[in-house]
Design a protein around this motif. Sequence first.
Motif, PDB file in Angstrom:
ATOM      1  N   LEU A 242       8.759  35.235  -2.622  1.00 46.44           N
ATOM      2  CA  LEU A 242       8.102  36.523  -2.872  1.00 46.44           C
ATOM      3  C   LEU A 242       6.898  36.315  -3.789  1.00 46.44           C
ATOM      4  CD1 LEU A 242      11.212  38.820  -3.446  1.00 46.44           C
ATOM      5  CD2 LEU A 242       9.852  38.559  -1.361  1.00 46.44           C
ATOM      6  N   THR A 243       5.739  36.776  -3.343  1.00 47.28           N
ATOM      7  CA  THR A 243       4.488  36.546  -4.071  1.00 47.28           C
ATOM      8  C   THR A 243       3.653  37.811  -4.098  1.00 47.28           C
ATOM      9  OG1 THR A 243       4.454  34.211  -3.408  1.00 47.28           O
ATOM     10  CG2 THR A 243       2.371  35.171  -4.142  1.00 47.28           C
ATOM     11  N   ARG A 244       3.128  38.116  -5.289  1.00 46.93           N
ATOM     12  CA  ARG A 244       2.191  39.229  -5.478  1.00 46.93           C
ATOM     13  C   ARG A 244       1.269  38.843  -6.631  1.00 46.93           C
ATOM     14  NH1 ARG A 244       1.529  44.845  -4.707  1.00 46.93           N
ATOM     15  NH2 ARG A 244       0.731  45.940  -6.531  1.00 46.93           N
ATOM     16  N   PRO A 245      -0.040  38.886  -6.417  1.00 50.43           N
ATOM     17  CA  PRO A 245      -0.969  38.427  -7.460  1.00 50.43           C
ATOM     18  C   PRO A 245      -0.691  39.053  -8.818  1.00 50.43           C
ATOM     19  CG  PRO A 245      -2.166  38.884  -5.432  1.00 50.43           C
ATOM     20  CD  PRO A 245      -0.750  39.340  -5.210  1.00 50.43           C
ATOM     21  N   HIS A 246      -0.642  38.198  -9.840  1.00 49.55           N
ATOM     22  CA  HIS A 246      -0.456  38.573 -11.244  1.00 49.55           C
ATOM     23  C   HIS A 246       0.944  39.082 -11.569  1.00 49.55           C
ATOM     24  CE1 HIS A 246      -4.743  38.096 -11.738  1.00 49.55           C
ATOM     25  NE2 HIS A 246      -4.975  38.978 -10.780  1.00 49.55           N
ATOM     26  N   GLN A 247       1.829  39.143 -10.593  1.00 48.29           N
ATOM     27  CA  GLN A 247       3.158  39.685 -10.874  1.00 48.29           C
ATOM     28  C   GLN A 247       4.296  38.768 -10.426  1.00 48.29           C
ATOM     29  OE1 GLN A 247       2.485  43.660  -9.015  1.00 48.29           O
ATOM     30  NE2 GLN A 247       2.963  44.473 -11.034  1.00 48.29           N
ATOM     31  N   LEU A 248       4.219  38.226  -9.217  1.00 48.98           N
ATOM     32  CA  LEU A 248       5.295  37.374  -8.698  1.00 48.98           C
ATOM     33  C   LEU A 248       4.703  36.106  -8.102  1.00 48.98           C
ATOM     34  CD1 LEU A 248       7.534  40.021  -6.873  1.00 48.98           C
ATOM     35  CD2 LEU A 248       7.899  39.036  -9.144  1.00 48.98           C
TER      36      LEU A 248
END
Length: 519
Positions: free
Chosen positions: A262-268
């Motif tokens: 799970l990837t989200r810029p600046h968060q995950l």
Amino acid sequence: MRGLTKRFPGVLALDDVTFTVRPGEVHALVGENGAGKSTLIKVLTGVYQPDQGELRYRGEPAVFGTPLRAQQAGISTIYQEVNLVPLMSVARNLYLGREPRTRLGLIDFGRMHREAERVLGDYGVRVDVRQPLRHLGVGAQQMVALARAVSVNARVVIMDEPTSSLEPREVETLFGVIRRLREQDIAVVYVSHRMEELYAVCDTVTVLRDGRHVHTGPLAETDRLTLVSLMLGRPLGEVGRQTTATPAGDHDGEPVLHAEGLTRPHQLRDVSLRIHPGEVLGLGGLLGSGRSETAKAIAGALPVTGGSVTVAGISVRTGSTPAAIRAGISLLPEDRKAEGIVPGLSVRENIALAALPRLSRFGLVHEARVDAVVETFMKRLRIKASSPHQKVGELSGGNQQKVLLARWLAMHPKVLLLDDPTRGIDVGAKAEVQKLIDELAEQGLGVLLISSDVEELISGSDRVVVLKDGAVVAELSGDDVTEDRLMRAIAAPTTAPDDTSPTIPTSPTSAEEAAVHGH
């Protein structure tokens, strides 16, 4: 700020807090959720008035009735959420309320644009200052907010999570600005959960916990493990002694939930975890580590740019809450008042809310089936209310939490994601919720447990995945599920990733390394 106390209905937000920041000092203000950091800042900037205590500014007693008065006195704040005007130009945002004027009193746009380009150039932002602010990326907007705050003749600059949306190059620029402010004898109050940043730029640290002041001292003399223990309220001498995890059952075979990358810029950043039927997986880490974001991403409430979620081997479309609910994923959010209950509706209506499609036919709600479901779960969870028709906003925090649990249990989920389920409820209700979690796991439900209470997390989990800066840094199982191991995993220094913040040039002392790694 001396002996500062601030009360809200039912909450003592600040309890006799003393906080001092000196010219040219970069002072870290840290603490977990509910520690009182935001309230302290709002008192300092004139948003709130203290109930008791004294504020002295530049040696004199001070009372700031409004944020404008605080700003006029030289106290500027940069908030985590950019609070500028997106439809106005970059230059207008920079000089809003203090635009340069011609002799006729009109705005001198030419001068304003030239000065805006010069000021922003010092912050590494080279853009067309005539374009609307909304055309800039979030990081560039944050730098505009920073430039505006510093350029109003500030003597104190408060930075609330200033790097949350910045790229590594922008973080380096920010650190350079902070060092310049220090050289100009401007005080900086730096609020951040990223420990590497604190050790890179801060001179002093103050720790708040549950509205109280627990520590102030030179940051260089406070190692990471000590800082984590102060924030969490777990004395080092007691760590690892009191609690051990519940014995893990046989969790081999197909996981009921598998989240991968799970990837989200600046968060995950590439977060992966597995939960087996009947298992309680703890998710540990400090505030801002990515715990809530992970749960929301799994439940489809937070869109991700990469990664996958499967339930019992079946793929679930990410970024879609309905798809997650249909697959058997239920999320109990951290902020039950803002994201969970509907306070104006009854207990009955709140419990039935998610299950209405199942309790309806041809668009008409089957009232008898709703009553049966509500009665079942009010008895099972021992929800205390005058009747099912009482407004849920009138119930205690513990009973509101039970109503939310009832709502999702009525959906017969396969996976239950619990984000701080016992936060803000009394001891008796807390014990009941913890017992219920154990019962649900025994019935084969997969449970993800997030808790700010270290003891609760350790005693209630079979395994614990530890997050830091949006990435998995450790997984504890078996005999390793202890408070000591958890806190050392959180405290261990890390090399920052490419997409969050830069590699910090400072390094821990050998004594600190030994404390963190147990050598």
